[in-house]
Motif scaffolding. Structure first.
Motif, mmCIF file in Angstrom:
data_model
loop_
_atom_site.group_PDB
_atom_site.id
_atom_site.type_symbol
_atom_site.label_atom_id
_atom_site.label_comp_id
_atom_site.label_asym_id
_atom_site.label_seq_id
_atom_site.Cartn_x
_atom_site.Cartn_y
_atom_site.Cartn_z
ATOM 1 N N VAL A 79 0.850 -1.199 0.000
ATOM 2 C CA VAL A 79 0.000 0.000 0.000
ATOM 3 C C VAL A 79 0.880 1.241 0.000
ATOM 4 N N LYS A 80 0.596 2.168 -0.885
ATOM 5 C CA LYS A 80 1.347 3.417 -0.920
ATOM 6 C C LYS A 80 0.689 4.423 0.019
ATOM 7 N N PRO A 81 1.410 4.887 1.054
ATOM 8 C CA PRO A 81 0.804 5.851 1.977
ATOM 9 C C PRO A 81 0.491 7.176 1.279
ATOM 10 N N ILE A 82 -0.555 7.824 1.755
ATOM 11 C CA ILE A 82 -0.838 9.189 1.319
ATOM 12 C C ILE A 82 -0.164 10.132 2.310
ATOM 13 N N ASP A 83 0.718 10.965 1.799
ATOM 14 C CA ASP A 83 1.418 11.927 2.652
ATOM 15 C C ASP A 83 0.689 13.261 2.578
ATOM 16 N N ARG A 84 0.507 13.893 3.728
ATOM 17 C CA ARG A 84 -0.318 15.100 3.763
ATOM 18 C C ARG A 84 0.262 16.115 4.738
ATOM 19 N N PRO A 93 -8.532 15.774 0.222
ATOM 20 C CA PRO A 93 -9.502 15.151 -0.688
ATOM 21 C C PRO A 93 -9.074 13.785 -1.208
ATOM 22 N N ARG A 94 -7.787 13.491 -1.252
ATOM 23 C CA ARG A 94 -7.336 12.181 -1.714
ATOM 24 C C ARG A 94 -7.799 11.069 -0.775
ATOM 25 N N ILE A 95 -7.806 11.370 0.514
ATOM 26 C CA ILE A 95 -8.207 10.374 1.497
ATOM 27 C C ILE A 95 -9.715 10.157 1.462
ATOM 28 N N VAL A 96 -10.469 11.233 1.389
ATOM 29 C CA VAL A 96 -11.918 11.111 1.287
ATOM 30 C C VAL A 96 -12.292 10.380 0.001
ATOM 31 N N ASP A 97 -11.591 10.676 -1.078
ATOM 32 C CA ASP A 97 -11.855 10.014 -2.355
ATOM 33 C C ASP A 97 -11.605 8.515 -2.246
ATOM 34 N N THR A 102 -14.152 2.975 -2.000
ATOM 35 C CA THR A 102 -14.323 1.615 -1.474
ATOM 36 C C THR A 102 -15.786 1.208 -1.496
ATOM 37 N N GLY A 103 -16.679 2.185 -1.456
ATOM 38 C CA GLY A 103 -18.109 1.904 -1.454
ATOM 39 C C GLY A 103 -18.612 1.348 -0.139
ATOM 40 N N ARG A 104 -17.819 1.447 0.899
ATOM 41 C CA ARG A 104 -18.181 0.869 2.196
ATOM 42 C C ARG A 104 -18.482 1.978 3.201
ATOM 43 N N LYS A 105 -19.577 1.803 3.958
ATOM 44 C CA LYS A 105 -20.018 2.862 4.877
ATOM 45 C C LYS A 105 -19.500 2.670 6.297
ATOM 46 N N LYS A 106 -18.824 1.573 6.547
ATOM 47 C CA LYS A 106 -18.170 1.387 7.846
ATOM 48 C C LYS A 106 -16.678 1.666 7.669
ATOM 49 N N LEU A 107 -16.113 2.408 8.604
ATOM 50 C CA LEU A 107 -14.704 2.800 8.532
ATOM 51 C C LEU A 107 -14.039 2.522 9.867
ATOM 52 N N VAL A 108 -12.979 1.737 9.842
ATOM 53 C CA VAL A 108 -12.209 1.423 11.048
ATOM 54 C C VAL A 108 -10.940 2.267 11.014
ATOM 55 N N ILE A 109 -10.660 2.957 12.124
ATOM 56 C CA ILE A 109 -9.541 3.904 12.165
ATOM 57 C C ILE A 109 -8.661 3.653 13.385
ATOM 58 N N ALA A 110 -7.347 3.752 13.176
ATOM 59 C CA ALA A 110 -6.377 3.760 14.276
ATOM 60 C C ALA A 110 -5.252 4.696 13.886
ATOM 61 N N GLY A 111 -4.567 5.269 14.889
ATOM 62 C CA GLY A 111 -3.473 6.165 14.537
ATOM 63 C C GLY A 111 -2.883 6.917 15.713
ATOM 64 N N ALA A 119 -8.898 11.782 16.306
ATOM 65 C CA ALA A 119 -10.203 12.357 16.661
ATOM 66 C C ALA A 119 -10.791 13.210 15.539
ATOM 67 N N MET A 120 -9.978 14.025 14.892
ATOM 68 C CA MET A 120 -10.510 14.925 13.870
ATOM 69 C C MET A 120 -11.147 14.182 12.696
ATOM 70 N N PRO A 121 -10.456 13.223 12.062
ATOM 71 C CA PRO A 121 -11.109 12.508 10.962
ATOM 72 C C PRO A 121 -12.268 11.638 11.416
ATOM 73 N N VAL A 122 -12.195 11.100 12.620
ATOM 74 C CA VAL A 122 -13.317 10.307 13.128
ATOM 75 C C VAL A 122 -14.563 11.173 13.222
ATOM 76 N N LEU A 123 -14.436 12.346 13.834
ATOM 77 C CA LEU A 123 -15.578 13.249 13.969
ATOM 78 C C LEU A 123 -16.076 13.707 12.601
ATOM 79 N N SER A 124 -15.148 13.956 11.696
ATOM 80 C CA SER A 124 -15.521 14.397 10.345
ATOM 81 C C SER A 124 -16.233 13.297 9.570
ATOM 82 N N ALA A 125 -15.730 12.063 9.686
ATOM 83 C CA ALA A 125 -16.355 10.941 8.984
ATOM 84 C C ALA A 125 -17.752 10.663 9.539
ATOM 85 N N LEU A 126 -17.912 10.808 10.838
ATOM 86 C CA LEU A 126 -19.237 10.667 11.434
ATOM 87 C C LEU A 126 -20.191 11.711 10.869
#
Length: 213
Positions: A79-84, A93-97, A102-111, A119-126
């Protein structure tokens, strides 16, 4: 009426996995957990994603100065990481894209760090309508309080806390699923500590090794 477990539980085909900034500088400043445990759990998540063919994305910040921790980089080398530059990866926008494709509405996050880059992307994705699961033991914060308060904030907003080995177990779900059972057992044995060794012992007792079911 009981919950529809097929909708509530994670399965290999209903979610994607986003691993945010498990890099050396962040890891050096973690005070909420033992950094080696966070790394071990992060690698276990990535290896589980490979076993179950879950869409995986890793991200970095300022990768020219610091890369992913070596065990995670090795486990996710396909997997090629997205650097930001954004603190909130959801504002890239690359990450949201990638998530949308993926077409999947469940998202698992760690970091790293729990209180900022998780916290920021979790709240935003919610806010964007996703069901978000946070793998709390594969995250780390600048202090225990910072981590705990971030988890509470995310949960209050609707995120679902989960831990690494619950995640792996939820994907396997049934040891009769022979296509993944042996690989998952090895993953538990290699990275699951005492719990993993206990599972291996139970596996021997029940004679559930390859070729017996």
């Amino acid at each position: 009426m009981p919950a529809n477990l097929a909708k509530t539980l994670l399965s290999p085909d209903n979610h994607s996995l986003l691993m945010i900034d498990h890099q050396y500088l962040q890891m050096l400043t973690i005070r909420s957990h033992d950094a080696s445990e966070v790394i071990n759990h992060a690698v276990a998540l990535v290896e589980a994603a490979a076993i179950f063919e879950v869409p995986l994305l890793t991200t970095t910040a300022f990768k020219e100065r610091q890369g992913l921790v070596a065990p995670l980089a090795e486990a996710s080398k396909a997997v090629k990481p997205i650097d930001r530059t954004t603190l909130n990866s959801w504002e890239d926008p690359r990450i949201v894209d990638w998530v949308e494709k993926t077409g999947r509405k469940k998202l698992v996050i760690a970091g790293q760090w729990t209180e900022v880059c998780v916290a920021m992307p979790v709240l935003s994705a919610l806010d964007a309508g996703y069901e978000v699961y946070v793998v709390t033991d594969a995250c780390g914060g600048a202090s225990r309080e910072a981590h705990d308060m971030a988890v509470k904030r995310m949960v209050q907003a609707g995120a679902r806390p989960i831990t690494t080995w619950v995640y792996v177990s939820e994907l396997q779900r049934d040891w009769a699923r022979a296509a993944t059972a042996e690989k998952v057992t090895k993953l538990f044995a290699q990275r699951g500590g005492a719990f993993g060794q206990g599972l291996l012992w139970e596996w021997d007792l029940l004679d559930l090794k390859e070729g017996t079911r």
